[in-house]
Design an enzyme around this catalytic site. Structure first.
Site, PDB file in Angstrom:
ATOM      1  N   LYS A  20     -10.992  -1.040   9.773  1.00 52.58           N
ATOM      2  CA  LYS A  20     -11.124  -2.168   8.846  1.00 52.58           C
ATOM      3  C   LYS A  20     -11.641  -3.406   9.562  1.00 52.58           C
ATOM      4  CE  LYS A  20      -8.301  -0.422   5.280  1.00 52.58           C
ATOM      5  NZ  LYS A  20      -6.969  -0.364   4.707  1.00 52.58           N
TER       6      LYS A  20
ATOM      7  N   GLN B 140      -5.037  -5.198   6.499  1.00 51.69           N
ATOM      8  CA  GLN B 140      -5.977  -5.943   5.685  1.00 51.69           C
ATOM      9  C   GLN B 140      -6.294  -7.318   6.270  1.00 51.69           C
ATOM     10  OE1 GLN B 140      -8.537  -5.410   3.222  1.00 51.69           O
ATOM     11  NE2 GLN B 140      -6.961  -3.865   3.013  1.00 51.69           N
TER      12      GLN B 140
ATOM     13  N   CYS C 270      -4.506   2.415  -3.892  1.00 48.84           N
ATOM     14  CA  CYS C 270      -3.297   2.869  -3.185  1.00 48.84           C
ATOM     15  C   CYS C 270      -2.142   1.897  -3.392  1.00 48.84           C
ATOM     16  CB  CYS C 270      -3.545   3.069  -1.690  1.00 48.84           C
ATOM     17  SG  CYS C 270      -4.734   4.340  -1.330  1.00 48.84           S
TER      18      CYS C 270
ATOM     19  N   ASP D 297       2.396  -5.008   8.142  1.00 48.46           N
ATOM     20  CA  ASP D 297       1.205  -4.180   7.982  1.00 48.46           C
ATOM     21  C   ASP D 297      -0.010  -5.112   7.994  1.00 48.46           C
ATOM     22  OD1 ASP D 297      -0.969  -2.836   6.957  1.00 48.46           O
ATOM     23  OD2 ASP D 297       0.065  -2.047   5.199  1.00 48.46           O
TER      24      ASP D 297
ATOM     25  N   HIS E 215       0.876  -1.176   0.000  1.00 43.71           N
ATOM     26  CA  HIS E 215       0.000   0.000   0.000  1.00 43.71           C
ATOM     27  C   HIS E 215       0.917   1.231   0.000  1.00 43.71           C
ATOM     28  CE1 HIS E 215      -2.934   2.784   1.852  1.00 43.71           C
ATOM     29  NE2 HIS E 215      -3.865   1.912   1.509  1.00 43.71           N
TER      30      HIS E 215
HETATM   31  C1  LIG Z   1      -6.023   0.420   4.570  1.00 37.84           C
HETATM   32  C2  LIG Z   1      -4.630   0.002   4.493  1.00 37.84           C
HETATM   33  C3  LIG Z   1      -3.599   0.818   4.965  1.00 37.84           C
HETATM   34  C4  LIG Z   1      -3.828   2.196   5.500  1.00 37.84           C
HETATM   35  O1  LIG Z   1      -4.617   2.215   6.617  1.00 37.84           O
HETATM   36  P1  LIG Z   1      -5.108   3.604   7.253  1.00 37.84           P
HETATM   37  O2  LIG Z   1      -6.185   3.216   8.192  1.00 37.84           O
HETATM   38  O3  LIG Z   1      -5.606   4.435   6.109  1.00 37.84           O
HETATM   39  O4  LIG Z   1      -3.936   4.224   7.899  1.00 37.84           O
HETATM   40  C5  LIG Z   1      -2.313   0.322   4.919  1.00 37.84           C
HETATM   41  N1  LIG Z   1      -2.057  -0.905   4.430  1.00 37.84           N
HETATM   42  C6  LIG Z   1      -3.018  -1.719   3.964  1.00 37.84           C
HETATM   43  C7  LIG Z   1      -2.665  -3.081   3.460  1.00 37.84           C
HETATM   44  C8  LIG Z   1      -4.340  -1.301   3.977  1.00 37.84           C
HETATM   45  O5  LIG Z   1      -5.299  -2.103   3.517  1.00 37.84           O
END
Ligand SMILES: *Cc1c(COP(=O)(O)O)cnc(C)c1O
Length: 405
Positions: free
Chosen positions: A225, A202, A363, A199, A122
């Site tokens: 999320k 997701q 993104c 990260d 992302h």
């Molecule tokens: C949504 C997302 C982000 C960013 O998250 P924020 O809540 O906008 O800070 C980063 N990495 C992944 C894989 C995402 O799906």
């Protein structure tokens, strides 16, 4: 608890809505999830009954708010199986957590050091590392991916050396749905003493990561999320990193003592939590985790896998439709295009039929460049979606194709 989809759907007031005269079919869960009544009630209860600033007051409301906030931190700690509650740092979300770590590593990196990221990140997981490299002279290496949307592990192994200081990979790709082999990635990085940040933005709505079993150094995610509110998330950092990393921002809450000569910092986690935090958000994050655990992650996984398998096979029956991200380990994200049709046009037409999908680069422009496409249509399913909604999507895409070709 047995999985009762109709009962679950009743928990989400927004699912009763109509959009353009049709019942809402919400398939943009990878961008943000909807909120159950239990989380909405938690937010209303906080502002109606015990809104106060935390950690500072001796009065009753302040103590109630502080208790609720810290209980939520413990809930999150247990959910992710972190060793200590102070290893859970509240942030405004994934992006904030990544930037906090990137900023902190400025002090540890020197010219020629190396950082590894993956080709399916992302933007929020690319830009902070590019900035970190500019500040320090470190070099950014990128793990390539295959046509199927799977990281090429052998290339990753070749990149690792004693120069590698940090590895950053997403647990699950938001654009493709690929689940990355993070346990193996972490083990390999640790063989050369590199730290790993995962990260999890997701993944946490689909699976329950065990942070101690993964032995990960840093893990970030966002509440929004996973059925929680926006503007709050967590950064998990192992205690040793919490002690090593410098504070990110100066302000209230993060100090032990301030004089004009010298300020001493508070201990973990407050060292990284300057200023009044999103108190209500932190508390509601805990309510969201309770809710997800009540539904049950096994139930969630099973139902979402059924949706994924059905959507994949039905969509592939449409001639000229191509799915991006076809690895065996993936979550309920279907990213696709139809030959000769711009994804944006499909998105616009299906919205007229009440269906929310995402179109664009999600993104993750490097992934789109890899496939040489402007973007995709992305349908991302949550546990509250139904097989009937998959049918509605497939029929709408067929109609859009007819109108556009
Ligand atoms: C949504 C997302 C982000 C960013 O998250 P924020 O809540 O906008 O800070 C980063 N990495 C992944 C894989 C995402 O799906």
């Amino acid at each position: 608890m047995p999985f009762n989809i109709q009962k679950i759907r009743k928990d989400f007031p927004i699912l009763k809505r109509k959009v353009n005269g049709y019942p809402l079919v919400y398939l943009d869960n990878a961008a943000t999830s909807q909120k159950p009544q239990q989380v909405i009630d938690c937010i209303v209860d906080y502002y109606s009954n015990y809104n106060a600033n935390i950690h500072r007051g001796v009065h009753t409301l302040s103590q109630e708010a502080t208790d609720a906030y810290e209980i939520s931190r413990q809930k999150i700690q247990k959910h992710f199986n972190a060793k200590n509650p102070f290893e859970i740092i509240f942030t405004s979300g994934t992006t904030h957590g990544i930037n906090l770590v990137a900023q902190g590593f400025s002090e540890f990196l020197k010219e020629g050091d190396e950082i590894i990221v993956s080709a399916m990140e992302h933007h929020s997981n690319i830009v902070p590392w590019q900035m970190l490299c500019e500040r320090t002279g470190a070099i950014l290496n990128v793990i390539p991916m295959s046509e199927q949307g799977i990281l090429v592990f052998s290339e990753y192994e070749k990149m690792l050396s004693e120069k590698t200081k940090l590895v950053f990979v997403n647990h699950i790709s938001n654009a493709l749905g690929t689940i990355n082999p993070i346990k193996k990635i972490i083990e390999k990085a640790h063989e050369v003493d590199a730290a790993v940040l995962i990260d999890g933005a997701q993944s946490c709505s689909h699976i329950k990561p065990d942070l101690q079993a993964l032995d990960v150094d840093f893990y970030v995610t966002s509440a929004h999320k996973m059925c929680g509110p926006t503007g709050v998330g967590i950064l998990y950092m192992k205690e040793k990193w919490g002690n090593k990393l410098p504070p990110y921002q100066g302000g209230g809450e993060m100090i032990a003592e301030v004089t004009f000569e010298k300020t001493t910092y508070a201990g973990l986690p407050h060292k990284f939590e300057a200023g009044t935090p999103n108190i209500c958000g932190g508390i509601a994050f805990g309510a969201a985790i309770d809710y997800l655990n009540e539904v049950g992650f096994q139930n969630i996984e099973k139902h979402e896998n059924e949706l994924l398998a059905y959507a994949t096979s039905e969509l592939l029956k449409i001639e000229g439709l191509k799915i991006y991200g076809t690895g065996p380990d993936k979550t309920s994200v279907v990213s696709f295009n139809i030959e000769g049709i711009h994804p944006y046009d499909i998105g616009t037409i299906v919205d007229k039929m009440g269906i929310a999908v995402r179109t664009g680069h999600h993104c993750a422009q490097p992934i789109m460049d890899f496939y040489k496409i402007p973007g995709t249509v992305r349908a991302s399913f949550a546990f509250y979606n139904t097989i009937e909604e998959v049918d509605i999507l497939v029929n709408a895409v067929k109609k859009a194709k007819m109108m556009l070709s």
